[in-house]
Write a protein that holds these residues in place. Structure first.
Motif, PDB file in Angstrom:
ATOM      1  N   HIS A   1      30.534  52.913 110.094  1.00 23.97           N
ATOM      2  CA  HIS A   1      30.303  54.201 110.745  1.00 23.97           C
ATOM      3  C   HIS A   1      28.865  54.375 111.192  1.00 23.97           C
ATOM      4  O   HIS A   1      27.955  53.712 110.725  1.00 23.97           O
ATOM      5  CB  HIS A   1      30.806  55.376 109.911  1.00 23.97           C
TER       6      HIS A   1
ATOM      7  N   ALA B   1      33.407  57.629 112.129  1.00 20.26           N
ATOM      8  CA  ALA B   1      33.967  56.575 111.285  1.00 20.26           C
ATOM      9  C   ALA B   1      35.291  56.119 111.880  1.00 20.26           C
ATOM     10  O   ALA B   1      36.307  56.796 111.742  1.00 20.26           O
ATOM     11  CB  ALA B   1      34.164  57.084 109.859  1.00 20.26           C
TER      12      ALA B   1
ATOM     13  N   ALA C   1      39.102  57.612 115.465  1.00 27.01           N
ATOM     14  CA  ALA C   1      38.001  57.751 114.505  1.00 27.01           C
ATOM     15  C   ALA C   1      37.961  59.160 113.928  1.00 27.01           C
ATOM     16  O   ALA C   1      38.439  60.113 114.547  1.00 27.01           O
ATOM     17  CB  ALA C   1      36.673  57.437 115.184  1.00 27.01           C
TER      18      ALA C   1
END
Length: 175
Positions: free
Chosen positions: A64, A23, A88
């Motif tokens: 994501h 993500a 991320a």
């Protein structure tokens, strides 16, 4: 599940996979593409999956993706961790998910009736991904070919999903 008709639907569990949820901070798609490329994974468009020799990347919702590789492949979380340091968040999902393959000539009609999603090959093509529900169970699935789908489900719900699918497949074959 044994074939029950010439148009049977088959449901079988798949060997465990390594799955890492990636993500990107601030939902930066270009950052995600760079991370995946640096790790050797393909970067699919939203709503799609992509495959190469390293593994599969599957869209997992806004911003994501899941990086997926066979359980015996080199550790993908270890490969991604240094690349994601400030770009991320990573969460390993392999121990918490189970995968099933739903196949057969009528698999799209069967899975479509279970999810309420139009899975006709002209609409939902090879590599397309959906997040949906079968009964009360959240399912992440994608079309693998003309007659097959891979489905991911939380491990704690795998037995319930398998039971639901096999019962529904038996009724579907009787129609």
């Amino acid at each position: 599940m044994p074939d029950m008709s010439p148009h049977a639907v088959t449901i079988r569990p798949l060997a465990p996979w390594q799955i890492v949820d990636i993500a990107p901070f601030r939902c930066n798609p270009s950052s995600l593409a760079a991370i995946l490329a640096d790790a050797g994974f393909p970067a699919p468009e939203a709503g799609r999956t992509a495959v190469n020799a390293t593994g599969r990347t599957a869209w997992a919702g806004r911003g994501h993706y899941f990086a997926i590789a066979p359980a015996g492949a080199p550790d993908i979380a270890a490969r991604l961790r240094p690349l994601c340091a400030e770009r991320a968040a990573l969460t390993t999902q392999g121990d918490g998910r189970c995968a099933f393959r739903i196949g057969g000539e009528r698999s799209a009609a069967f899975l479509g009736s279970a999810t309420g999603i139009d899975l006709h090959p002209g609409i939902f093509r090879d590599g397309d991904v959906a997040l949906g529900q079968i009964g009360h169970i959240g399912v992440h699935f994608w079309r693998t070919d003309e007659e097959g789908f891979d489905c991911l489900v939380f491990r704690s719900l795998a037995n319930a999903l398998h039971h639901h699918l096999t019962e529904a497949a038996a009724m579907f074959a009787a129609c």
